[in-house]
Scaffold this active site. Structure first.
Site: not given
Ligand code: PGA
Length: 242
Positions: A9, A11, A96, A98, A165, A171, A204, A225-226
């Site tokens: 993802n 983002k 999600h 966010e 999640e 994150g 993470s 993600g990251g």
């Protein structure tokens, strides 16, 4: 059991030019993957068309980061299923944490998004998970059960992916312990009511934690993600256990 689903993802990261650089570096690193896994990338809407053509023939699937429940209309800023299908999108992230937090998305809206995706043959990736407060006050199971029940109402449980999640792990660099993630993913499997549903863990995930996570009995994939922004680190994740 179906294939493991390893999803990235992105983002609000990656211009089309950056996505192209990623694709050029990533493709050779994930050629000849074992047949037991599939790879999904969720770029921002603006990079979907170009990434989709850069990845054509690679077997890598494209996901949208969200999807509206109407096909068209006066919904400024939104993107619908037919618009996504035109670019070969196969999956859509819904729910999600966010958008739940920043745009106050409700379980009811998330459910409409999931249903609209399925109606057009797009597989929703429903994200669920508790906040730190909810975990500390022993509400984890109740919160996730509600998110599953409401999010998947009238949704075909054979055409969905669910991502566990925990919000406190997103994150933050704090991956949930693999055994605890596995326990929650097992509960989710029971609540979905389809024993072969794909249940991912997200929060993470990185090259150091992937093998342990994927060795768990109830974790069938990850939502990253990251660590999905770097082709080498995402390729290492995709190549877990090898
Ligand atoms: P993270 O994000 O891997 O950067 O924690 C996961 C997600 O939000 O899906």
């Amino acid at each position: 059991m179906g294939k493991a689903v390893i999803a990235g993802n992105w983002k609000m990261h990656m211009t089309c030019a950056e996505a192209q650089v990623f694709a050029d570096a990533f493709k050779p690193l994930v050629a000849n993957l074992p047949a037991d896994r599939e790879v999904v990338l969720a770029p921002p809407f603006t990079a979907i068309a170009s990434l989709s053509s850069s990845l054509a023939g690679s077997g890598i699937h494209i996901a949208a980061q969200n999807i509206h429940w109407q096909e068209k209309g006066a919904f400024t800023g939104m993107i619908s299923a037919p618009m996504l299908m035109e670019h070969g999108v196969t999956h859509a992230i819904v729910g999600h944490s966010e958008p739940r937090k920043y745009y106050s998305e409700t379980d009811e809206q998330i459910n409409l998004r999931a249903r609209s995706a399925q109606k057009h043959g797009i597989i929703p990736i429903l994200c669920v998970g508790e906040s730190l407060d909810q975990r500390e006050s022993n509400e984890t199971e109740r919160v996730i059960h509600r998110q599953i029940e409401q999010g998947l109402e009238d949704v075909d449980p054979t055409q969905v992916v669910v991502a566990y999640e925990p919000i406190w792990a997103i994150g933050t660099g704090k991956t949930c312990a693999a055994e605890e993630a596995n326990r929650i993913c097992g509960l989710i499997r029971g609540w979905v009511g389809n024993p072969s549903v794909t249940v991912q863990y997200g929060g993470s995930v990185n090259p150091a934690t992937i093998d342990d996570l994927m060795a768990q009995s109830d974790i069938d994939g990850v939502l990253v993600g990251g660590a999905s922004l770097d082709p080498v680190s995402f390729a290492r994740i995709v190549n877990y256990g090898r």
